[in-house]
Design an enzyme around this catalytic site. Structure first.
Site, PDB file in Angstrom:
ATOM      1  N   GLY A  39       0.653  -2.425  10.987  1.00  0.00           N
ATOM      2  CA  GLY A  39       1.388  -1.400  10.267  1.00  0.00           C
ATOM      3  C   GLY A  39       0.494  -0.658   9.293  1.00  0.00           C
ATOM      4  O   GLY A  39      -0.548  -1.183   8.864  1.00  0.00           O
ATOM      5  N   HIS A  95       5.202  -0.362   0.685  1.00  0.00           N
ATOM      6  CA  HIS A  95       4.053   0.503   0.357  1.00  0.00           C
ATOM      7  C   HIS A  95       4.519   1.867  -0.149  1.00  0.00           C
ATOM      8  O   HIS A  95       3.869   2.473  -1.005  1.00  0.00           O
ATOM      9  CB  HIS A  95       3.198   0.748   1.606  1.00  0.00           C
ATOM     10  CG  HIS A  95       2.109  -0.252   1.817  1.00  0.00           C
ATOM     11  ND1 HIS A  95       1.093  -0.461   0.924  1.00  0.00           N
ATOM     12  CD2 HIS A  95       1.853  -1.091   2.845  1.00  0.00           C
ATOM     13  CE1 HIS A  95       0.262  -1.388   1.392  1.00  0.00           C
ATOM     14  NE2 HIS A  95       0.709  -1.793   2.564  1.00  0.00           N
ATOM     15  N   CYS A 112      -2.826  -7.254   4.983  1.00  0.00           N
ATOM     16  CA  CYS A 112      -2.634  -5.818   4.775  1.00  0.00           C
ATOM     17  C   CYS A 112      -3.984  -5.144   4.990  1.00  0.00           C
ATOM     18  O   CYS A 112      -5.005  -5.662   4.539  1.00  0.00           O
ATOM     19  CB  CYS A 112      -2.148  -5.594   3.343  1.00  0.00           C
ATOM     20  SG  CYS A 112      -1.949  -3.868   2.886  1.00  0.00           S
ATOM     21  N   LEU A 113      -3.996  -3.999   5.661  1.00  0.00           N
ATOM     22  CA  LEU A 113      -5.272  -3.324   5.916  1.00  0.00           C
ATOM     23  C   LEU A 113      -5.957  -2.887   4.620  1.00  0.00           C
ATOM     24  O   LEU A 113      -7.165  -2.664   4.605  1.00  0.00           O
ATOM     25  CB  LEU A 113      -5.063  -2.117   6.836  1.00  0.00           C
ATOM     26  CG  LEU A 113      -4.746  -2.452   8.304  1.00  0.00           C
ATOM     27  CD1 LEU A 113      -4.520  -1.185   9.108  1.00  0.00           C
ATOM     28  CD2 LEU A 113      -5.849  -3.285   8.937  1.00  0.00           C
ATOM     29  N   HIS A 126       7.270  -4.697   4.757  1.00  0.00           N
ATOM     30  CA  HIS A 126       5.936  -4.536   4.168  1.00  0.00           C
ATOM     31  C   HIS A 126       5.583  -3.047   4.035  1.00  0.00           C
ATOM     32  O   HIS A 126       5.129  -2.605   2.973  1.00  0.00           O
ATOM     33  CB  HIS A 126       4.913  -5.268   5.050  1.00  0.00           C
ATOM     34  CG  HIS A 126       3.494  -5.138   4.603  1.00  0.00           C
ATOM     35  ND1 HIS A 126       2.749  -6.222   4.163  1.00  0.00           N
ATOM     36  CD2 HIS A 126       2.650  -4.073   4.520  1.00  0.00           C
ATOM     37  CE1 HIS A 126       1.533  -5.811   3.832  1.00  0.00           C
ATOM     38  NE2 HIS A 126       1.446  -4.510   4.047  1.00  0.00           N
ATOM     39  N   GLU A 127       5.790  -2.297   5.103  1.00  0.00           N
ATOM     40  CA  GLU A 127       5.386  -0.879   5.080  1.00  0.00           C
ATOM     41  C   GLU A 127       6.284  -0.053   4.153  1.00  0.00           C
ATOM     42  O   GLU A 127       5.804   0.843   3.455  1.00  0.00           O
ATOM     43  CB  GLU A 127       5.378  -0.291   6.495  1.00  0.00           C
ATOM     44  CG  GLU A 127       4.416  -0.956   7.471  1.00  0.00           C
ATOM     45  CD  GLU A 127       3.032  -1.222   6.907  1.00  0.00           C
ATOM     46  OE1 GLU A 127       2.525  -0.409   6.112  1.00  0.00           O
ATOM     47  OE2 GLU A 127       2.458  -2.278   7.254  1.00  0.00           O
ATOM     48  N   GLN A 172      -1.667   4.416   2.078  1.00  0.00           N
ATOM     49  CA  GLN A 172      -2.894   3.702   2.462  1.00  0.00           C
ATOM     50  C   GLN A 172      -3.971   4.623   3.019  1.00  0.00           C
ATOM     51  O   GLN A 172      -5.128   4.233   3.113  1.00  0.00           O
ATOM     52  CB  GLN A 172      -2.577   2.624   3.501  1.00  0.00           C
ATOM     53  CG  GLN A 172      -1.774   1.471   2.932  1.00  0.00           C
ATOM     54  CD  GLN A 172      -1.557   0.410   3.988  1.00  0.00           C
ATOM     55  OE1 GLN A 172      -0.660   0.540   4.802  1.00  0.00           O
ATOM     56  NE2 GLN A 172      -2.387  -0.610   4.002  1.00  0.00           N
TER      57      GLN A 172
HETATM   58 NI    NI Z   1      -0.092  -3.162   3.862  1.00  0.00          NI
END
Ligand code: NI
Length: 159
Positions: free
Chosen positions: A46, A136, A90-91, A132-133, A51
């Site tokens: 995701g 963000h 998480c990226l 999660h997304e 991000q």
């Molecule tokens: Ni993330």
């Protein structure tokens, strides 16, 4: 399509609240495709607008389970049920993982990449990814929700 730069943990943009998208125009479509490409490049499941430095309410998700990736605009959790304890990364936090409590199931309303209204019922991993997304988009990061003491660095790196 293009790979966008992923903002990392200390970047203040990750703490800002993203704005609603008014129209799913060509720029938004391009952004979604770029985000998808960027997420795939780094093997993420995701990725959210902030991000890649864009404070707009857009997310992409791909569970690599044979289903088409989700490209969502203005996603909103309208229902949430149960809970699950999951390992999460998480990226924006390369090599960091922690245990987090997420809903077991969520119902999300959003616009898809064509600007059409969609409703998604997400269970298990999909419920986790959607939560999660969407976090963000509100400046909330998984480390805020982690069970204390569960943060792990999987690839040791000296700083
Ligand atoms: Ni993330």
């Amino acid at each position: 399509m293009a790979i966008r730069e992923i903002r990392l943990s200390k970047d203040e943009i990750l703490r800002k609240v993203a704005r609603e998208v008014e129209e799913v125009d060509d720029r938004i479509k391009e952004l979604l495709q770029d985000m998808l490409e960027t997420m795939h490049k780094y093997n993420g499941v995701g990725l959210a607008g902030p991000q890649v430095g864009i404070l707009k309410r857009v997310i992409v998700i791909d569970l690599y389970d044979g289903n088409k990736p989700l490209l969502l605009v203005n996603p909103k959790i309208i229902k949430s049920k149960g809970e699950q304890e999951v390992d999460e990364g998480c990226l924006s936090f390369p090599n960091e993982y922690a245990k987090v409590i997420r809903p077991k199931e969520v119902v999300v309303e959003a616009l898809n990449e064509e600007g059409k209204k969609v409703k998604i019922v997400g269970k298990d991993l999909l419920a986790q990814a959607l939560s999660h997304e969407i976090d963000h988009l509100n400046g909330v990061l998984f480390v805020d929700n982690m069970i204390p003491g569960t943060l792990e660095y999987v690839t040791p790196e000296k700083e």
